[in-house]
Design a protein around this motif. Structure first.
Motif, PDB file in Angstrom:
ATOM      1  N   VAL A  79       0.857  -1.179   0.000  1.00 34.68           N
ATOM      2  CA  VAL A  79       0.000   0.000   0.000  1.00 34.68           C
ATOM      3  C   VAL A  79       0.899   1.237   0.000  1.00 34.68           C
ATOM      4  N   ALA A  80       0.301   2.378  -0.268  1.00 34.65           N
ATOM      5  CA  ALA A  80       1.050   3.630  -0.299  1.00 34.65           C
ATOM      6  C   ALA A  80       0.460   4.630   0.675  1.00 34.65           C
ATOM      7  N   ILE A  81       1.335   5.457   1.198  1.00 29.47           N
ATOM      8  CA  ILE A  81       0.931   6.625   1.977  1.00 29.47           C
ATOM      9  C   ILE A  81       1.260   7.827   1.110  1.00 29.47           C
ATOM     10  N   LEU A  82       0.254   8.629   0.833  1.00 37.58           N
ATOM     11  CA  LEU A  82       0.439   9.809   0.017  1.00 37.58           C
ATOM     12  C   LEU A  82       0.726  10.980   0.953  1.00 37.58           C
ATOM     13  N   GLU A  83       1.852  11.646   0.739  1.00 38.20           N
ATOM     14  CA  GLU A  83       2.249  12.768   1.583  1.00 38.20           C
ATOM     15  C   GLU A  83       2.699  13.932   0.716  1.00 38.20           C
ATOM     16  N   ASP A  84       2.678  15.096   1.332  1.00 37.96           N
ATOM     17  CA  ASP A  84       3.297  16.302   0.774  1.00 37.96           C
ATOM     18  C   ASP A  84       2.807  16.655  -0.621  1.00 37.96           C
ATOM     19  N   MET A  85       1.516  16.545  -0.848  1.00 37.58           N
ATOM     20  CA  MET A  85       0.994  16.979  -2.135  1.00 37.58           C
ATOM     21  C   MET A  85       0.826  18.489  -2.092  1.00 37.58           C
ATOM     22  N   VAL A  86       1.481  19.149  -3.025  1.00 35.53           N
ATOM     23  CA  VAL A  86       1.399  20.605  -3.082  1.00 35.53           C
ATOM     24  C   VAL A  86       1.575  21.069  -4.525  1.00 35.53           C
ATOM     25  N   VAL A  87       0.791  22.065  -4.878  1.00 32.38           N
ATOM     26  CA  VAL A  87       0.884  22.707  -6.185  1.00 32.38           C
ATOM     27  C   VAL A  87       1.200  24.179  -5.932  1.00 32.38           C
ATOM     28  N   ASP A  88       2.066  24.735  -6.753  1.00 31.32           N
ATOM     29  CA  ASP A  88       2.410  26.146  -6.645  1.00 31.32           C
ATOM     30  C   ASP A  88       1.121  26.970  -6.560  1.00 31.32           C
ATOM     31  N   PRO A  89       1.031  27.884  -5.588  1.00 34.43           N
ATOM     32  CA  PRO A  89      -0.198  28.674  -5.430  1.00 34.43           C
ATOM     33  C   PRO A  89      -0.642  29.393  -6.710  1.00 34.43           C
ATOM     34  N   ALA A  90       0.286  29.809  -7.545  1.00 29.33           N
ATOM     35  CA  ALA A  90      -0.070  30.490  -8.796  1.00 29.33           C
ATOM     36  C   ALA A  90      -0.759  29.557  -9.790  1.00 29.33           C
ATOM     37  N   GLN A  91      -0.638  28.248  -9.592  1.00 30.04           N
ATOM     38  CA  GLN A  91      -1.206  27.258 -10.505  1.00 30.04           C
ATOM     39  C   GLN A  91      -2.511  26.648  -9.997  1.00 30.04           C
ATOM     40  N   ARG A  92      -2.900  26.980  -8.775  1.00 38.27           N
ATOM     41  CA  ARG A  92      -4.095  26.382  -8.197  1.00 38.27           C
ATOM     42  C   ARG A  92      -5.332  26.816  -8.964  1.00 38.27           C
ATOM     43  N   GLY A  93      -6.274  25.891  -9.104  1.00 37.47           N
ATOM     44  CA  GLY A  93      -7.490  26.160  -9.853  1.00 37.47           C
ATOM     45  C   GLY A  93      -7.358  25.894 -11.342  1.00 37.47           C
ATOM     46  N   SER A  94      -6.184  25.452 -11.771  1.00 37.71           N
ATOM     47  CA  SER A  94      -5.933  25.209 -13.194  1.00 37.71           C
ATOM     48  C   SER A  94      -6.122  23.750 -13.591  1.00 37.71           C
ATOM     49  N   GLY A  95      -6.415  22.895 -12.610  1.00 37.18           N
ATOM     50  CA  GLY A  95      -6.498  21.463 -12.888  1.00 37.18           C
ATOM     51  C   GLY A  95      -5.191  20.741 -12.630  1.00 37.18           C
ATOM     52  N   SER A  96      -4.153  21.483 -12.252  1.00 37.82           N
ATOM     53  CA  SER A  96      -2.845  20.867 -12.009  1.00 37.82           C
ATOM     54  C   SER A  96      -2.883  19.877 -10.852  1.00 37.82           C
ATOM     55  N   GLY A  97      -3.618  20.204  -9.794  1.00 39.93           N
ATOM     56  CA  GLY A  97      -3.728  19.293  -8.653  1.00 39.93           C
ATOM     57  C   GLY A  97      -4.363  17.976  -9.055  1.00 39.93           C
ATOM     58  N   SER A  98      -5.406  18.042  -9.840  1.00 39.66           N
ATOM     59  CA  SER A  98      -6.062  16.815 -10.318  1.00 39.66           C
ATOM     60  C   SER A  98      -5.140  16.006 -11.205  1.00 39.66           C
ATOM     61  N   THR A  99      -4.405  16.687 -12.079  1.00 41.47           N
ATOM     62  CA  THR A  99      -3.442  15.998 -12.941  1.00 41.47           C
ATOM     63  C   THR A  99      -2.412  15.266 -12.098  1.00 41.47           C
ATOM     64  N   LEU A 100      -1.879  15.951 -11.089  1.00 37.18           N
ATOM     65  CA  LEU A 100      -0.857  15.357 -10.233  1.00 37.18           C
ATOM     66  C   LEU A 100      -1.422  14.199  -9.421  1.00 37.18           C
ATOM     67  N   CYS A 113       0.463  -1.194  -5.598  1.00 38.56           N
ATOM     68  CA  CYS A 113      -0.243  -0.769  -4.376  1.00 38.56           C
ATOM     69  C   CYS A 113      -1.735  -1.032  -4.509  1.00 38.56           C
ATOM     70  N   ARG A 114      -2.309  -1.488  -3.411  1.00 34.81           N
ATOM     71  CA  ARG A 114      -3.743  -1.810  -3.394  1.00 34.81           C
ATOM     72  C   ARG A 114      -4.582  -0.751  -2.681  1.00 34.81           C
ATOM     73  N   ARG A 115      -3.912   0.199  -2.019  1.00 37.91           N
ATOM     74  CA  ARG A 115      -4.635   1.255  -1.312  1.00 37.91           C
ATOM     75  C   ARG A 115      -3.687   2.441  -1.154  1.00 37.91           C
ATOM     76  N   ILE A 116      -4.277   3.633  -1.121  1.00 36.75           N
ATOM     77  CA  ILE A 116      -3.527   4.848  -0.783  1.00 36.75           C
ATOM     78  C   ILE A 116      -4.204   5.473   0.431  1.00 36.75           C
ATOM     79  N   THR A 117      -3.399   5.810   1.417  1.00 42.64           N
ATOM     80  CA  THR A 117      -3.881   6.522   2.603  1.00 42.64           C
ATOM     81  C   THR A 117      -3.208   7.888   2.629  1.00 42.64           C
ATOM     82  N   LEU A 118      -3.942   8.896   3.058  1.00 43.49           N
ATOM     83  CA  LEU A 118      -3.353  10.216   3.203  1.00 43.49           C
ATOM     84  C   LEU A 118      -3.920  10.900   4.434  1.00 43.49           C
ATOM     85  N   LEU A 119      -3.199  11.908   4.902  1.00 39.54           N
ATOM     86  CA  LEU A 119      -3.648  12.750   6.001  1.00 39.54           C
ATOM     87  C   LEU A 119      -3.736  14.182   5.503  1.00 39.54           C
ATOM     88  N   THR A 120      -4.732  14.908   5.973  1.00 39.58           N
ATOM     89  CA  THR A 120      -4.828  16.337   5.716  1.00 39.58           C
ATOM     90  C   THR A 120      -5.381  16.986   6.967  1.00 39.58           C
TER      91      THR A 120
END
Length: 148
Positions: A79-100, A113-120
């Motif tokens: 399994v995977a733990i997803l951490e530290d997802m961040v998109v440059d603030p100037a790019q937010r709202g452009s679909g970049s986060g979804s792409t990533l 991996c059979r599952r991804i877990t994340l914390l926010t």
């Protein structure tokens, strides 16, 4: 055109900049570029530990996400733990986060991996909605942390 790639040592300065953005907005963390660079280096040099994916737009990195690997005894599989997802603030709202995020999900599947877990942060309702739109669901599990 945006592309996703596995981070290299050369990417570390830009990744520490992105982590400073992220850790400035998260309640549990404080930016420390030298520590963040060391952590990034450790992941990049040890693919069995995980991978850092970067989102490039032309000649610049505009986003990053970490996938760290472990084995779930409940699933009997990787399994995977997803951490530290961040998109440059100037790019937010452009679909970049979804792409990533979609790229990270596909990459985790390729890694077996059979599952991804994340914390926010609980108060980050925008991030929670974002992840829910991509199929993540709130868990009944409650994270606890012990600093050593």
């Amino acid at each position: 055109m945006s592309t996703i790639a596995i981070a290299t040592q050369d990417d570390i300065p830009r990744l520490t900049e992105l982590l400073t953005v992220l850790f400035t907005q998260e309640a549990d963390f404080t930016p420390d570029p030298s520590r963040q660079a060391e952590g990034l280096r450790h992941i990049i040099e040890n693919p069995a530990v995980g991978h850092i994916l970067v989102l490039w737009d032309r000649a610049a990195i505009i986003g990053m996400v970490n996938l760290l690997y472990t084995v779930s005894t409940a699933l009997g599989e990787r399994v995977a733990i997803l951490e530290d997802m961040v998109v440059d603030p100037a790019q937010r709202g452009s679909g970049s986060g979804s792409t990533l995020l979609n790229g990270a999900i596909a990459f985790a599947k390729q890694q077996g991996c059979r599952r991804i877990t994340l914390l926010t942060d609980q108060v980050n309702s925008g991030a929670i909605r974002f992840y829910e739109r991509h199929g993540f669901r709130l868990s009944e599990m409650v994270p606890l942390r012990l600093s050593l």
